[in-house]
Write an enzyme that holds these catalytic residues in place. Structure first.
Site, short mmCIF file in Angstrom:
data_model
loop_
_atom_site.label_atom_id
_atom_site.label_comp_id
_atom_site.label_asym_id
_atom_site.label_seq_id
_atom_site.Cartn_x
_atom_site.Cartn_y
_atom_site.Cartn_z
N SER A 148 3.55 -2.33 10.25
CA SER A 148 5.01 -2.39 10.47
C SER A 148 5.63 -3.72 10.07
CB SER A 148 5.35 -2.04 11.93
OG SER A 148 4.97 -0.70 12.21
N GLU A 174 -5.19 -5.00 10.67
CA GLU A 174 -4.16 -3.98 10.86
C GLU A 174 -4.42 -3.23 12.16
OE1 GLU A 174 -2.24 -2.82 6.86
OE2 GLU A 174 -3.97 -1.54 7.16
N LYS A 212 0.00 4.25 -0.19
CA LYS A 212 -0.66 5.42 0.43
C LYS A 212 -0.47 6.64 -0.49
CE LYS A 212 0.33 3.37 4.88
NZ LYS A 212 0.26 3.54 6.32
N HIS A 214 -9.43 1.24 5.13
CA HIS A 214 -8.13 1.41 5.80
C HIS A 214 -8.32 2.37 6.97
CE1 HIS A 214 -4.01 2.57 6.60
NE2 HIS A 214 -3.63 1.48 5.92
N GLU A 228 -6.64 4.71 8.06
CA GLU A 228 -6.37 6.14 7.77
C GLU A 228 -7.58 6.77 7.11
OE1 GLU A 228 -2.67 5.50 5.73
OE2 GLU A 228 -1.70 5.03 7.64
N GLY A 266 2.77 2.09 10.76
CA GLY A 266 3.76 3.14 10.62
C GLY A 266 4.53 3.47 11.89
N ASN A 325 0.86 -1.18 0.00
CA ASN A 325 0.00 0.00 0.00
C ASN A 325 0.90 1.23 0.00
OD1 ASN A 325 -1.80 2.05 0.51
ND2 ASN A 325 -2.22 1.43 2.64
C1 PEP Z 1 -0.72 0.14 6.16
O1 PEP Z 1 -0.98 1.30 6.34
O2 PEP Z 1 -1.49 -0.58 5.49
C2 PEP Z 1 0.49 -0.40 6.75
C3 PEP Z 1 0.52 -1.66 7.03
O3 PEP Z 1 1.50 0.49 6.99
P1 PEP Z 1 2.97 0.16 7.57
O4 PEP Z 1 3.42 -1.13 6.97
O5 PEP Z 1 3.80 1.33 7.14
O6 PEP Z 1 2.82 0.04 9.05
#
Ligand code: PEP
Length: 252
Positions: free
Chosen positions: A214, A169, A15, A99, A101, A175, A13
């Site tokens: 992460s 998630e 973003k 998601h 976000e 992040g 992703n």
């Molecule tokens: C995400 O936002 O889908 C995600 C998993 O981000 P990150 O791997 O940067 O934590």
């Protein structure tokens, strides 16, 4: 139940990252994978501006393309939005919906996420439905309740292994460099599997459940080896071909 028969999916992703020059990272992933036999599907989800160009660049390759969002309606007066049909038309085969976000930045409730998943199915796309608890919800011991509520309200009827992927998630892991313990990941994924098989008896054990938050080269193998973890949704580490490839190779 361990669902080892499910072919894993590693989805990146991007973003709101990536100008045209970043297409080189996608091309590098594709070139590194061509001719190899990684037992996993690979997907990149660039920003909408790069969807068609990336789809064109990956045409005929094993790298699939996904979008990061879609509107529930097929068309209409929704300035700035794109529909699932447009996503499909741009060359994608999947779309991320719900998601955290988007839930936070755009006040997307479960019922909106569900409508977007319905739109994805209508357009012939795989809906990658994201769920996960906040730090406060985990601290309060509410993780399984939250995940079950999000599944109940965000997943539409008619879920199959082909048309839906669930991405767990934890919001606090995205992040941040933090990840739940492997026991915690396994517990939540088992609960998700139980929900899926309870509600969709014929297909629930075929739906891929991704872990996201992460994921990086150093933890991918351990996370991916857990029961009911059928791949990863990768944010930051998907932006650089070398990191993303190292995660994909956790399956080799
Ligand atoms: C995400 O936002 O889908 C995600 C998993 O981000 P990150 O791997 O940067 O934590």
């Amino acid at each position: 139940m361990t669902t080892t028969h499910i072919r894993p999916l590693v989805a990146g992703n991007w973003k709101m990252n990536g100008l045209a020059a970043a297409l080189g990272e996608a091309t590098a992933v594709n070139e590194a994978l061509s001719g190899s036999t990684i037992p996993a599907d690979v997907m990149l989800c660039p920003p909408a501006t790069l969807l068609s160009r990336m789809a064109e660049a990956m045409r005929g390759s094993a790298v699939r393309i996904g979008a990061q969002d879609c509107h529930p309606a097929a068309s209409g007066a929704h300035t700035g939005d794109i529909s699932a049909e447009m996503v499909k038309d741009a060359g994608a085969s999947a779309v991320i919906v719900g998601h955290s976000e988007r839930r936070a930045d755009h006040a997307e409730l479960d019922r909106i996420v569900r409508a977007k998943a319905v739109a994805a199915h209508r357009a012939g796309l795989t809906a990658i439905v994201c769920i996960g608890e906040t730090r406060g919800e985990r601290a309060a011991g509410l993780t399984i309740d939250v995940v079950n509520r999000q599944l109940k309200s965000s997943l539409p009827d008619g879920v199959t292994g082909a048309n839906t992927v669930v991405a767990y998630e934890p919001v606090w892991a995205i992040g941040t460099g933090l990840t739940p313990s492997t026991d915690d990941v396994a517990e939540v994924h088992a609960a998700i599997r139980a929900h899926l098989t309870g509600r969709f008896p014929a297909e629930g054990d075929r739906v891929r459940i991704l872990y996201g938050g992460s994921v990086k080269p150093s933890n991918a193998k351990e996370l991916m080896s857990l029961p009911n973890v059928n791949g990863a949704l990768v944010g930051g580490a998907s932006l650089k071909a070398d990191d993303f490839l190292a995660i994909i190779r956790a399956y080799a």
